[in-house]
Design a protein around this motif. Structure first.
Motif, PDB file in Angstrom:
ATOM      1  N   TYR A  88       7.843   5.855   0.056  1.00  0.00           N
ATOM      2  CA  TYR A  88       9.034   4.787  -0.251  1.00  0.00           C
ATOM      3  C   TYR A  88       9.726   4.667   1.354  1.00  0.00           C
ATOM      4  N   GLU A  89       9.864   5.943   1.912  1.00  0.00           N
ATOM      5  CA  GLU A  89      10.622   5.874   3.032  1.00  0.00           C
ATOM      6  C   GLU A  89       9.916   5.143   4.123  1.00  0.00           C
ATOM      7  N   GLN A  90       8.778   5.359   4.260  1.00  0.00           N
ATOM      8  CA  GLN A  90       7.742   4.750   5.466  1.00  0.00           C
ATOM      9  C   GLN A  90       8.113   3.363   5.065  1.00  0.00           C
ATOM     10  N   ALA A  91       7.956   2.758   3.800  1.00  0.00           N
ATOM     11  CA  ALA A  91       7.866   1.324   3.308  1.00  0.00           C
ATOM     12  C   ALA A  91       9.246   0.753   3.704  1.00  0.00           C
ATOM     13  N   ARG A  92      10.346   1.649   3.541  1.00  0.00           N
ATOM     14  CA  ARG A  92      11.563   0.851   3.959  1.00  0.00           C
ATOM     15  C   ARG A  92      11.773   0.704   5.247  1.00  0.00           C
ATOM     16  N   SER A  93      11.238   1.656   6.053  1.00  0.00           N
ATOM     17  CA  SER A  93      11.407   1.680   7.653  1.00  0.00           C
ATOM     18  C   SER A  93      10.412   0.660   8.201  1.00  0.00           C
ATOM     19  N   LEU A  94       9.443   0.325   7.536  1.00  0.00           N
ATOM     20  CA  LEU A  94       8.346  -0.697   8.036  1.00  0.00           C
ATOM     21  C   LEU A  94       9.291  -2.153   7.778  1.00  0.00           C
ATOM     22  N   LEU A  95       9.684  -2.181   6.451  1.00  0.00           N
ATOM     23  CA  LEU A  95      10.365  -3.389   6.207  1.00  0.00           C
ATOM     24  C   LEU A  95      11.634  -3.885   6.871  1.00  0.00           C
ATOM     25  N   ARG A  96      12.521  -2.576   7.217  1.00  0.00           N
ATOM     26  CA  ARG A  96      13.471  -2.679   8.157  1.00  0.00           C
ATOM     27  C   ARG A  96      13.275  -3.347   9.501  1.00  0.00           C
ATOM     28  N   THR A  97      12.082  -2.727  10.002  1.00  0.00           N
ATOM     29  CA  THR A  97      11.481  -3.083  11.528  1.00  0.00           C
ATOM     30  C   THR A  97      11.071  -4.587  11.359  1.00  0.00           C
ATOM     31  N   THR A  98      10.511  -4.898  10.292  1.00  0.00           N
ATOM     32  CA  THR A  98       9.848  -6.242  10.164  1.00  0.00           C
ATOM     33  C   THR A  98      11.115  -7.434   9.865  1.00  0.00           C
ATOM     34  N   LEU A  99      12.194  -6.995   9.393  1.00  0.00           N
ATOM     35  CA  LEU A  99      13.305  -7.808   9.278  1.00  0.00           C
ATOM     36  C   LEU A  99      13.998  -8.109  10.552  1.00  0.00           C
ATOM     37  N   ASP A 100      13.709  -7.131  11.280  1.00  0.00           N
ATOM     38  CA  ASP A 100      14.576  -7.429  12.644  1.00  0.00           C
ATOM     39  C   ASP A 100      13.987  -8.392  13.527  1.00  0.00           C
ATOM     40  N   GLU A 101      12.479  -8.524  13.013  1.00  0.00           N
ATOM     41  CA  GLU A 101      11.936  -9.459  13.885  1.00  0.00           C
ATOM     42  C   GLU A 101      11.865 -10.812  13.357  1.00  0.00           C
ATOM     43  N   VAL A 102      11.935 -10.835  11.657  1.00  0.00           N
ATOM     44  CA  VAL A 102      11.729 -12.149  10.945  1.00  0.00           C
ATOM     45  C   VAL A 102      13.145 -12.199  10.065  1.00  0.00           C
ATOM     46  N   ARG A 103      13.989 -12.601  10.370  1.00  0.00           N
ATOM     47  CA  ARG A 103      15.329 -12.330   9.854  1.00  0.00           C
ATOM     48  C   ARG A 103      15.641 -13.120   8.751  1.00  0.00           C
ATOM     49  N   ASP A 104      15.128 -14.513   8.791  1.00  0.00           N
ATOM     50  CA  ASP A 104      15.505 -15.251   7.681  1.00  0.00           C
ATOM     51  C   ASP A 104      14.428 -15.625   6.471  1.00  0.00           C
ATOM     52  N   ILE A 110       0.820  -1.085   0.037  1.00  0.00           N
ATOM     53  CA  ILE A 110       0.041   0.089  -0.096  1.00  0.00           C
ATOM     54  C   ILE A 110       0.807   1.376   0.130  1.00  0.00           C
ATOM     55  N   LEU A 111       1.976   1.235   0.797  1.00  0.00           N
ATOM     56  CA  LEU A 111       2.858   2.427   0.744  1.00  0.00           C
ATOM     57  C   LEU A 111       3.419   2.647  -0.303  1.00  0.00           C
ATOM     58  N   VAL A 112       4.131   1.472  -0.892  1.00  0.00           N
ATOM     59  CA  VAL A 112       4.600   1.819  -2.372  1.00  0.00           C
ATOM     60  C   VAL A 112       3.587   2.159  -3.413  1.00  0.00           C
ATOM     61  N   HIS A 113       2.622   1.808  -3.500  1.00  0.00           N
ATOM     62  CA  HIS A 113       1.417   2.231  -4.451  1.00  0.00           C
ATOM     63  C   HIS A 113       1.122   3.700  -4.162  1.00  0.00           C
ATOM     64  N   GLU A 114       1.208   4.209  -2.990  1.00  0.00           N
ATOM     65  CA  GLU A 114       1.214   5.609  -2.684  1.00  0.00           C
ATOM     66  C   GLU A 114       2.233   6.482  -2.562  1.00  0.00           C
ATOM     67  N   GLN A 115       3.449   5.661  -2.965  1.00  0.00           N
ATOM     68  CA  GLN A 115       4.733   6.353  -3.399  1.00  0.00           C
ATOM     69  C   GLN A 115       5.401   6.728  -2.087  1.00  0.00           C
ATOM     70  N   LYS A 147      11.995  -8.085  -1.056  1.00  0.00           N
ATOM     71  CA  LYS A 147      11.032  -6.846  -1.196  1.00  0.00           C
ATOM     72  C   LYS A 147      11.989  -5.877  -0.677  1.00  0.00           C
ATOM     73  N   TYR A 148      12.744  -6.102   0.389  1.00  0.00           N
ATOM     74  CA  TYR A 148      13.542  -5.009   0.844  1.00  0.00           C
ATOM     75  C   TYR A 148      14.659  -4.743  -0.175  1.00  0.00           C
ATOM     76  N   HIS A 149      15.332  -5.524  -0.860  1.00  0.00           N
ATOM     77  CA  HIS A 149      16.295  -5.004  -1.934  1.00  0.00           C
ATOM     78  C   HIS A 149      15.710  -4.261  -3.295  1.00  0.00           C
ATOM     79  N   ARG A 150      14.365  -5.043  -3.575  1.00  0.00           N
ATOM     80  CA  ARG A 150      13.939  -4.174  -4.776  1.00  0.00           C
ATOM     81  C   ARG A 150      13.585  -2.970  -4.241  1.00  0.00           C
ATOM     82  N   LEU A 151      13.173  -2.638  -3.127  1.00  0.00           N
ATOM     83  CA  LEU A 151      12.633  -1.210  -2.523  1.00  0.00           C
ATOM     84  C   LEU A 151      14.132   0.067  -2.684  1.00  0.00           C
TER      85      LEU A 151
END
Length: 250
Positions: A215-231, A208-213, A238-242
Protein backbone atom coordinates in the motif's frame (compact mmCIF):
# COMPACT_ATOMS: atom_id res chain seq x y z
CA UNK A 1 -27.54 -23.53 -62.48
CA UNK A 2 -26.20 -26.48 -64.44
CA UNK A 3 -22.81 -26.59 -66.12
CA UNK A 4 -23.09 -23.41 -68.20
CA UNK A 5 -20.45 -20.69 -68.48
CA UNK A 6 -22.62 -18.50 -66.28
CA UNK A 7 -22.55 -21.08 -63.49
CA UNK A 8 -18.78 -21.48 -63.88
CA UNK A 9 -18.26 -17.72 -63.64
CA UNK A 10 -20.58 -17.52 -60.64
CA UNK A 11 -18.72 -20.36 -58.92
CA UNK A 12 -15.32 -18.72 -59.47
CA UNK A 13 -16.65 -15.40 -58.24
CA UNK A 14 -18.04 -16.97 -55.06
CA UNK A 15 -14.78 -18.86 -54.48
CA UNK A 16 -12.82 -15.61 -54.83
CA UNK A 17 -15.10 -13.83 -52.35
CA UNK A 18 -14.83 -16.68 -49.83
CA UNK A 19 -11.02 -16.80 -50.04
CA UNK A 20 -10.64 -13.01 -49.83
CA UNK A 21 -13.04 -12.83 -46.91
CA UNK A 22 -11.32 -15.76 -45.20
CA UNK A 23 -7.91 -14.09 -45.37
CA UNK A 24 -9.46 -10.87 -44.07
CA UNK A 25 -10.82 -12.86 -41.11
CA UNK A 26 -7.34 -14.24 -40.36
CA UNK A 27 -5.82 -10.76 -40.45
CA UNK A 28 -8.56 -9.08 -38.40
CA UNK A 29 -8.65 -11.84 -35.78
CA UNK A 30 -4.87 -11.76 -35.65
CA UNK A 31 -5.09 -8.06 -34.74
CA UNK A 32 -7.45 -8.87 -31.87
CA UNK A 33 -10.67 -7.83 -33.60
CA UNK A 34 -13.74 -9.80 -32.52
CA UNK A 35 -16.12 -8.60 -35.24
CA UNK A 36 -15.99 -9.81 -38.80
CA UNK A 37 -14.93 -7.34 -41.50
CA UNK A 38 -17.34 -5.91 -44.04
CA UNK A 39 -17.76 -8.11 -47.12
CA UNK A 40 -18.03 -5.05 -49.35
CA UNK A 41 -14.82 -3.56 -47.99
CA UNK A 42 -12.99 -6.87 -48.45
CA UNK A 43 -14.17 -7.36 -52.05
CA UNK A 44 -13.55 -3.77 -53.11
CA UNK A 45 -10.29 -3.30 -51.21
CA UNK A 46 -8.36 -6.42 -52.25
CA UNK A 47 -5.39 -4.80 -53.94
CA UNK A 48 -3.22 -7.84 -53.15
CA UNK A 49 -5.29 -10.29 -55.26
CA UNK A 50 -5.13 -12.96 -52.59
CA UNK A 51 -7.44 -15.32 -54.45
CA UNK A 52 -5.05 -15.49 -57.39
CA UNK A 53 -2.08 -15.80 -55.03
CA UNK A 54 -3.79 -18.68 -53.25
CA UNK A 55 -4.22 -20.44 -56.60
CA UNK A 56 -0.53 -19.87 -57.37
CA UNK A 57 0.42 -21.30 -53.95
CA UNK A 58 -1.68 -24.39 -54.62
CA UNK A 59 -0.14 -24.87 -58.06
CA UNK A 60 3.40 -24.48 -56.71
CA UNK A 61 2.74 -27.00 -53.95
CA UNK A 62 1.22 -29.47 -56.42
CA UNK A 63 4.19 -29.11 -58.77
CA UNK A 64 6.62 -29.60 -55.90
CA UNK A 65 4.86 -32.80 -54.86
CA UNK A 66 4.84 -34.03 -58.46
CA UNK A 67 8.56 -33.39 -58.82
CA UNK A 68 9.20 -35.13 -55.51
CA UNK A 69 7.40 -38.27 -56.71
CA UNK A 70 9.69 -38.30 -59.75
CA UNK A 71 12.63 -38.64 -57.39
CA UNK A 72 11.04 -41.59 -55.65
CA UNK A 73 7.87 -42.72 -53.96
CA UNK A 74 9.16 -42.14 -50.44
CA UNK A 75 10.35 -38.66 -51.36
CA UNK A 76 6.97 -37.89 -52.86
CA UNK A 77 5.10 -39.17 -49.80
CA UNK A 78 7.35 -37.11 -47.53
CA UNK A 79 6.76 -33.98 -49.62
CA UNK A 80 3.01 -34.61 -49.69
CA UNK A 81 2.93 -35.08 -45.90
CA UNK A 82 4.94 -31.90 -45.36
CA UNK A 83 2.71 -29.82 -47.65
CA UNK A 84 -0.40 -31.11 -45.89
CA UNK A 85 1.08 -30.36 -42.48
CA UNK A 86 2.28 -26.91 -43.56
CA UNK A 87 -1.01 -25.80 -45.15
CA UNK A 88 -2.30 -23.84 -42.10
CA UNK A 89 1.12 -22.15 -41.76
CA UNK A 90 1.05 -21.25 -45.46
CA UNK A 91 -2.39 -19.67 -45.11
CA UNK A 92 -1.27 -17.61 -42.11
CA UNK A 93 1.82 -16.37 -43.95
CA UNK A 94 -0.15 -15.49 -47.06
CA UNK A 95 -2.81 -13.64 -45.04
CA UNK A 96 -0.27 -11.57 -43.12
CA UNK A 97 2.63 -11.05 -45.54
CA UNK A 98 0.68 -11.25 -48.84
CA UNK A 99 3.67 -13.00 -50.40
CA UNK A 100 3.51 -16.18 -52.50
CA UNK A 101 7.23 -16.66 -52.06
CA UNK A 102 6.93 -16.67 -48.27
CA UNK A 103 3.82 -18.86 -48.32
CA UNK A 104 5.66 -21.64 -50.19
CA UNK A 105 9.10 -21.17 -48.66
CA UNK A 106 9.88 -24.35 -46.67
CA UNK A 107 12.19 -22.44 -44.31
CA UNK A 108 9.47 -19.88 -43.50
CA UNK A 109 6.86 -22.60 -43.02
CA UNK A 110 9.11 -24.67 -40.75
CA UNK A 111 10.06 -21.57 -38.76
CA UNK A 112 6.41 -20.68 -38.14
CA UNK A 113 5.50 -24.25 -37.16
CA UNK A 114 8.45 -24.56 -34.77
CA UNK A 115 7.71 -21.16 -33.22
CA UNK A 116 4.16 -22.22 -32.36
CA UNK A 117 5.45 -25.60 -31.24
CA UNK A 118 3.30 -28.58 -30.25
CA UNK A 119 0.03 -26.55 -30.33
CA UNK A 120 0.54 -26.33 -34.10
CA UNK A 121 -0.14 -30.08 -34.34
CA UNK A 122 -3.42 -29.53 -32.49
CA UNK A 123 -4.21 -26.67 -34.88
CA UNK A 124 -3.50 -28.90 -37.88
CA UNK A 125 -5.69 -31.68 -36.45
CA UNK A 126 -8.57 -29.26 -35.82
CA UNK A 127 -8.27 -27.87 -39.36
CA UNK A 128 -8.47 -31.39 -40.80
CA UNK A 129 -11.41 -32.28 -38.57
CA UNK A 130 -13.38 -29.10 -39.32
CA UNK A 131 -12.70 -29.38 -43.05
CA UNK A 132 -14.22 -32.87 -42.98
CA UNK A 133 -17.45 -31.59 -41.44
CA UNK A 134 -19.48 -31.38 -44.68
CA UNK A 135 -18.33 -34.87 -45.70
CA UNK A 136 -19.60 -36.41 -42.47
CA UNK A 137 -22.85 -34.43 -42.72
CA UNK A 138 -23.62 -35.52 -46.28
CA UNK A 139 -25.32 -38.82 -45.44
CA UNK A 140 -27.66 -37.42 -42.71
CA UNK A 141 -28.56 -34.48 -44.96
CA UNK A 142 -29.35 -36.76 -47.87
CA UNK A 143 -31.79 -38.66 -45.66
CA UNK A 144 -33.50 -35.59 -44.21
CA UNK A 145 -33.65 -32.99 -46.99
CA UNK A 146 -35.28 -32.98 -50.42
CA UNK A 147 -32.85 -33.68 -53.24
CA UNK A 148 -32.97 -30.09 -54.50
CA UNK A 149 -31.82 -28.81 -51.08
CA UNK A 150 -28.85 -31.13 -50.55
CA UNK A 151 -26.25 -29.23 -52.63
CA UNK A 152 -27.20 -25.75 -51.26
CA UNK A 153 -27.14 -27.14 -47.71
CA UNK A 154 -23.70 -28.69 -48.24
CA UNK A 155 -22.42 -25.43 -49.71
CA UNK A 156 -23.73 -23.48 -46.72
CA UNK A 157 -22.09 -25.92 -44.32
CA UNK A 158 -18.86 -25.77 -46.28
CA UNK A 159 -18.85 -21.97 -46.03
CA UNK A 160 -19.53 -22.10 -42.30
CA UNK A 161 -16.75 -24.60 -41.59
CA UNK A 162 -14.37 -22.63 -43.81
CA UNK A 163 -14.96 -19.42 -41.87
CA UNK A 164 -14.55 -21.29 -38.58
CA UNK A 165 -11.17 -22.52 -39.85
CA UNK A 166 -10.11 -19.03 -40.92
CA UNK A 167 -11.15 -17.61 -37.55
CA UNK A 168 -9.19 -20.32 -35.74
CA UNK A 169 -6.06 -19.52 -37.78
CA UNK A 170 -6.50 -15.85 -36.95
CA UNK A 171 -6.78 -16.60 -33.24
CA UNK A 172 -3.55 -18.62 -33.35
CA UNK A 173 -1.88 -15.68 -35.09
CA UNK A 174 -3.18 -13.35 -32.37
CA UNK A 175 -2.03 -15.67 -29.58
CA UNK A 176 1.50 -16.04 -30.95
CA UNK A 177 1.92 -12.61 -32.58
CA UNK A 178 4.88 -11.62 -30.40
CA UNK A 179 6.70 -14.91 -30.96
CA UNK A 180 6.07 -14.69 -34.71
CA UNK A 181 7.09 -11.04 -34.93
CA UNK A 182 3.67 -9.71 -35.97
CA UNK A 183 2.98 -7.25 -33.15
CA UNK A 184 0.01 -5.01 -33.89
CA UNK A 185 -0.40 -1.57 -32.41
CA UNK A 186 -3.80 -0.41 -31.25
CA UNK A 187 -4.58 2.95 -32.91
CA UNK A 188 -6.37 4.17 -29.79
CA UNK A 189 -3.30 3.48 -27.66
CA UNK A 190 -1.05 5.13 -30.22
CA UNK A 191 -3.07 8.38 -29.91
CA UNK A 192 -2.79 8.70 -26.11
CA UNK A 193 -1.30 11.92 -24.80
CA UNK A 194 1.59 11.87 -22.32
CA UNK A 195 -0.71 12.64 -19.39
CA UNK A 196 -3.22 9.95 -20.38
CA UNK A 197 -0.44 7.42 -20.79
CA UNK A 198 1.00 8.30 -17.38
CA UNK A 199 -2.44 8.06 -15.77
CA UNK A 200 -3.26 4.67 -17.33
CA UNK A 201 0.15 3.27 -16.44
CA UNK A 202 -0.16 4.50 -12.85
CA UNK A 203 -3.64 3.02 -12.43
CA UNK A 204 -2.42 -0.34 -13.73
CA UNK A 205 0.67 -0.36 -11.49
CA UNK A 206 -1.32 0.75 -8.46
CA UNK A 207 -3.84 -2.04 -8.99
CA UNK A 208 -0.99 -4.56 -9.00
CA UNK A 209 0.59 -3.04 -5.87
CA UNK A 210 -2.74 -3.02 -4.00
CA UNK A 211 -3.33 -6.64 -5.00
CA UNK A 212 0.10 -7.46 -3.54
CA UNK A 213 -0.77 -5.41 -0.41
CA UNK A 214 2.09 -2.99 -1.04
CA UNK A 215 0.00 0.00 0.00
CA UNK A 216 2.77 2.47 0.78
CA UNK A 217 4.36 1.98 -2.64
CA UNK A 218 0.94 2.41 -4.25
CA UNK A 219 0.34 5.63 -2.30
CA UNK A 220 3.73 7.03 -3.27
CA UNK A 221 3.17 6.21 -6.95
CA UNK A 222 -0.27 7.82 -6.94
CA UNK A 223 1.05 10.94 -5.20
CA UNK A 224 3.80 11.30 -7.80
CA UNK A 225 1.33 10.83 -10.66
CA UNK A 226 -1.10 13.37 -9.17
CA UNK A 227 1.69 15.94 -9.17
CA UNK A 228 1.90 15.45 -12.95
CA UNK A 229 -1.84 14.96 -13.67
CA UNK A 230 -3.52 17.28 -11.15
CA UNK A 231 -7.12 17.47 -12.38
CA UNK A 232 -7.90 13.83 -13.08
CA UNK A 233 -10.93 12.70 -11.06
CA UNK A 234 -10.33 8.88 -11.27
CA UNK A 235 -6.81 9.34 -9.90
CA UNK A 236 -8.08 11.47 -6.99
CA UNK A 237 -10.79 8.88 -6.21
CA UNK A 238 -8.22 6.09 -6.30
CA UNK A 239 -5.93 8.09 -4.00
CA UNK A 240 -8.76 8.86 -1.57
CA UNK A 241 -9.80 5.18 -1.34
CA UNK A 242 -6.19 4.22 -0.74
CA UNK A 243 -5.89 6.77 2.07
CA UNK A 244 -9.02 5.34 3.67
CA UNK A 245 -7.48 1.90 3.39
CA UNK A 246 -4.33 3.15 5.10
CA UNK A 247 -6.36 5.16 7.62
CA UNK A 248 -4.11 8.11 6.79
CA UNK A 249 -4.64 11.83 6.30
CA UNK A 250 -4.31 12.73 2.58
Amino acid sequence: MGMSLVSLFFGLFMAAVVVKYGFAIIECRGMGETRSPSVTAVVEGDSEHLFLKQIVVGVVMALAIGMAFRLGELVGLAASLFMTLALPASMILLAVEKSVRRAVNPAALISLMLTIGLPYLLLWFCVQLISSGPVFAMEPLAALLPESWIIPALMAMGLYFSFVTYCMLGYVLFQYQHELGYTYVNDNEALLSDSEFAKNRALAEVSILVHEQQYEQARSLLRTTLDEVRDDLPLHEKYHRLMMLLDDNP
